[in-house]
Design an enzyme around this catalytic site. Sequence first.
Site, short mmCIF file in Angstrom:
data_model
loop_
_atom_site.label_atom_id
_atom_site.label_comp_id
_atom_site.label_asym_id
_atom_site.label_seq_id
_atom_site.Cartn_x
_atom_site.Cartn_y
_atom_site.Cartn_z
CG ASP A 7 -25.69 7.21 83.31
OD1 ASP A 7 -25.72 7.10 84.55
OD2 ASP A 7 -26.46 7.97 82.68
CD GLU A 68 -24.37 8.46 88.11
OE1 GLU A 68 -24.20 8.94 86.98
OE2 GLU A 68 -25.40 8.62 88.78
CG ASP A 141 -29.37 8.10 79.69
OD1 ASP A 141 -29.72 7.69 80.79
OD2 ASP A 141 -30.09 8.82 78.97
#
Lengths: 205, 205
Positions: A7, A68, A141
């Site tokens: 992330d 992501e 996260d």
Amino acid sequence: MRVLGVDPGLTRCGVGVVDVAPDRTATLVDVVVLRSPTDLSIERRLRRIADGLEAVFDEHRPQAVALERVFARSDVSTIMGTAQISGVAMLIAARRELPVALHTPSEVKAAITGYGRADKKQVGTMVARILGLDAMPKPADAADALALAICHAWRTGGVAGEAVRDAASIGRVEADAPGLTPAQRAWIAAERSAAVSGAARRLRE
Amino acid sequence: MRVLGVDPGLTRCGVGVVDVAPDRTATLVDVVVLRSPTDLSIERRLRRIADGLEAVFDEHRPQAVALERVFARSDVSTIMGTAQISGVAMLIAARRELPVALHTPSEVKAAITGYGRADKKQVGTMVARILGLDAMPKPADAADALALAICHAWRTGGVAGEAVRDAASIGRVEADAPGLTPAQRAWIAAERSAAVSGAARRLRE
């Protein structure tokens, strides 16, 4: 299959490593949130995060990397840091000849919770349940990085990932229906349990 | 002072290296446009560009790195590639312990041409003039990378960079005025020469 999920972020970069078996059971290998101090120059912050990422790659030797997919949002400075870190993470993966896949936040949410607009708490709860953890990984996260890694393994596993995405509402499926992913079963069970405690709470009030 | 300038991009990444003397004279060391095929995956494209960048760093051993400061523009996919490459370039610089500076396009244009809204041709013409080249470096990414490197050397040289930025219009200054940068003098001369040929052309017509 060992997947490393990232992330990406300059201030906090979530990194999660999971092993996913052919029966789709997922096991936690490691999860870490890399940080870089905001008072360092950007290039030193990038280096700090890159060093941390490489240490995780070296220690756990993932077979695939999931990131992501970054979209433009309102805060330009955040996008830039996120895109820069994602570039650095992709470079690190490419130099290790590892395949990289990008998943959108809604793809991840759909794969993990069965619902593409799930909130962070729902994702965190499901990640803990899927990995058999006592508590939700924190900060968000960390949970997001693990969710990405699990999502990637499941989606590339074939049929099931698509099935999860197509199940727009988990209300439409039964927990014991055939073809359900462990995530979907666990989520339905969690929903029911929440509904039960909600009912119990209402009775007490 | 040897400066490496990078005009970041995934399809074309301009890299220019210049030596700038204390009297602000700039000499071309190298200029290259790194490319990556659009049919490769993003991580392989990043790796391709990163490998090329590192080769230039290794060959020319710059003392400082200048990058274009990336802003959000309309085309999101372009921003992402640009930001990712800029992250990779900054990481490469940081791992060599080199200082990195970001300059906005208008800062570069102002430093090079004396005018913050100069077009690409004006920048290219001035870069050729400053470096004593017979022709404008092409494509524009090459000229932009050299302009960034020169801009950085001049701006960090101190006073003059600011003076250039403050001279909103070169029309207000004389070519032999004290405190002018070589770029400003050359630009004024070029403007005059263009005006003369324009007048000559009009006479012929």
